[in-house]
Design an enzyme around this catalytic site. Structure first.
Site, PDB file in Angstrom:
ATOM      1  N   HIS A  20       0.860  -0.875  -0.372  1.00 34.91           N
ATOM      2  CA  HIS A  20       0.153   0.078  -0.432  1.00 34.91           C
ATOM      3  C   HIS A  20       0.992   1.098  -0.231  1.00 34.91           C
ATOM      4  O   HIS A  20       0.534   2.002  -0.438  1.00 34.91           O
ATOM      5  CB  HIS A  20      -0.954  -0.230   1.318  1.00 34.91           C
ATOM      6  N   GLY A  21       2.234   0.954   0.473  1.00 33.59           N
ATOM      7  CA  GLY A  21       3.015   1.913   0.344  1.00 33.59           C
ATOM      8  C   GLY A  21       4.291   1.899   1.752  1.00 33.59           C
ATOM      9  O   GLY A  21       4.434   1.201   1.467  1.00 33.59           O
TER      10      GLY A  21
END
Lengths: 82, 474
Positions: free
Chosen positions: B327-328
């Site tokens: 996701h990041g």
């Protein structure tokens, strides 16, 4: 009773014990979608229990190509008769 | 190009018009999809298109080589090479600065200080989505679950297919590619269904998500001056915002694909009604969860099956930490993954006792309690999604723990109407494919609902406001 039928009876016991959602009756066409609780977590435990009962080891490719109970019983027949 | 802009509202009818004009010519139809998909993607930055073309062409070549040889070692090394290139590209664009900065921070604890000027690397949109799509295909070919494709044109077209390119659903070549090889047809009911699903997606994104984004942004920015009730309300609203934002995108994507006769994977199944974290992840971002399950969790858990429950917990924890990182590039996502890993470990270990509880108490009360607990955990962990750093998250937690000066949040009460309406509708529709699947209702109810939603969308200030979908950053 032939070998595959006997294996399905054994599998019924293993599935019932691990999934713990009441008695499970499998048939060759049964898939994970047909049984509540047959998720990826239980799937691994079921495979480990089968390996213990029949004293053999699955390979990753074998388990990733499983589509239904018939595929599973075929592998067990093949592995136990080898 | 954003789905929620007037540009897209002009782009889509042109593409559909040309696409169905040439319905007798499959090659031309695929060519229209290929060109329109690259136009759609390059609207942001044409270099993104170059990267997409390189990645899909490289994957096509390497899988052909894997598929054409029976030499096991050669196949294995080709797979490793292919994985290294795809993961390398992803790591360079997404994680390079994060990794270097994390290592330097660790070194600084040992009083080793090295100056580092982070290079300005622009993260190509959709890179995490199409890289996972391509890696999945490569592994499937290696494992002989799916035979390699020798149709280059169709292959690169299916990867770039614009409805699903930017934020999923993460497709599998085995599901999507065959649809490019045969004639597509769309019946009138299916076409209407596609439009209806798109309308529902636009409603969730433009009317619900973008409306509640305003107080959410304010609360997460000014949390230091706000009381616990307001911060908790901000967390609650954000957890609904991210759902409407992302599932709205998925509905638009799936509906849009239906208009062209394609079927994409279902990506959400009313996750807010899940009764456990395990069930939540079977209902949230389903295409990603099944990808992680097939390519990360199952091989890991299988390799550690002799460890029993510990093996499952180990595989779950690693899978969720990697999910967080997907996701990041931020420690907030790692912590978020870790928390879900721990929740899964708890559920694995308490399966039997929770079943006993369910039998002891009234099933409806127990189900309601389980839903509330699962949703509350989601709200709590969503704060990590929205926090810019662990310090930010820690500040929010401190704010939540401070019970002085509690007050009613200074938020326009009407803001809460849309989320309430949405959740009520979804509860009644929870056995349907999506919230607005009302094709069986009388026409006057259907058309009243459609008209009300269209009015809500077009009277909203959020239409065409260039607000990105949250999941684009992943």
């Amino acid at each position: 009773m032939n070998q595959k039928q006997q294996i399905i009876l054994d599998l019924n016991e293993i599935f019932t014990d691990i999934i713990d959602e009441g008695e499970i009756m499998l048939n060759p066409e049964t898939t994970a979608n047909d049984i509540d609780g047959w998720d990826s977590l239980n799937h691994i435990q079921i495979l480990a229990a089968i390996e213990k009962k029949y004293t053999f080891k699955f390979t990753l490719t074998e388990i990733q190509n499983l589509k239904n109970i018939d595929d599973l019983t075929n592998i067990i027949v093949q592995k136990t008769s080898a | 190009m954003l789905f929620t802009t007037f540009t897209f509202f002009i782009f889509l009818p042109i593409v559909l018009g040309l696409y169905w004009l040439f319905r007798k010519n499959l090659v031309l139809q695929n060519l229209i999809i290929l060109i329109s998909s690259y136009v759609f993607y390059c609207w942001w930055n044409y270099w993104f298109g170059v990267l997409l073309l390189f990645s899909s062409s490289f994957c096509f070549l390497i899988t052909r080589l894997i598929g054409k040889t029976n030499h096991e070692k050669k196949r294995y090394y080709l797979l490793l090479f292919g994985l290294a290139v795809h993961i390398g590209i992803l790591c360079y664009f997404k994680y390079f600065v994060f990794f270097v900065q994390s290592i330097l921070t660790l070194l600084s604890f040992s009083h080793i200080n090295i100056a580092f000027n982070p290079p300005n690397i622009v993260l190509p949109l959709a890179i995490s989505f199409f890289t996972f799509h391509l890696i999945g295909y490569m592994v499937d070919v290696y494992q002989k679950k799916y035979s390699y494709s020798d149709k280059y044109f169709e292959f690169i077209t299916h990867v770039a297919f614009f409805p699903q390119l930017v934020a999923g659903p993460i497709e599998r070549a085995s599901h999507l590619l065959p649809q490019f090889l045969k004639e597509r047809t769309v019946s009138a009911p299916l076409f209407r269904d596609g439009l209806r699903q798109m309308l529902w997606g636009f409603f969730k994104k433009i009317v619900v998500a973008d409306t509640i984004a305003l107080p959410v942004n304010y609360i997460f920015l000014n949390y230091e001056n706000l009381d616990a009730v307001t911060i908790a309300t901000g967390a609650l609203l954000f957890s609904i915002q991210i759902y409407c934002d992302f599932s709205g995108y998925s509905d638009i994507a799936i509906g849009c694909a239906k208009l062209m006769g394609f079927e994409l994977f279902k990506n959400f199944n009313y996750p807010f009604f899940a009764q456990s974290a395990t069930e939540f992840w079977r209902r949230w971002h389903i295409s990603f969860t099944t990808w992680m399950n097939d390519y990360i969790f199952t091989p890991l858990a299988f390799s550690k099956r002799d460890w029993g429950v510990w093996g499952l917990m180990f595989a779950t924890l690693i899978s969720f930490i990697l999910s967080g990182l997907w996701h990041g590039a931020n420690w907030t996502f790692v912590l978020w993954g870790l928390l879900y890993g721990i929740a899964f470990a708890y559920e694995i270990n308490t399966k039997k006792i929770r079943k006993r509880w369910a039998k002891t108490y009234h099933p409806d009360y127990y189900a309601a309690f389980s839903r509330l607990a699962t949703f509350s955990f989601w709200v709590f962990t969503s704060m990590l999604f929205r926090s810019e750093s662990l310090t930010h998250f820690w500040g929010l937690l401190n704010g939540l723990a401070d019970f002085s000066n509690l007050k009613i949040p200074d938020i326009e009460p009407t803001i809460f109407l849309w989320p309430l309406l949405l959740i009520t509708v979804e509860w009644y529709q929870r056995n349907k494919e999506y919230g607005l699947a009302i094709q069986d209702l009388p026409y006057y109810i259907r058309w009243t609902a459609y008209a009300a939603i269209i009015v809500a969308i077009f009277s909203s200030d959020n239409l065409n406001n260039q607000s990105q979908f949250i999941y684009f950053q992943f």
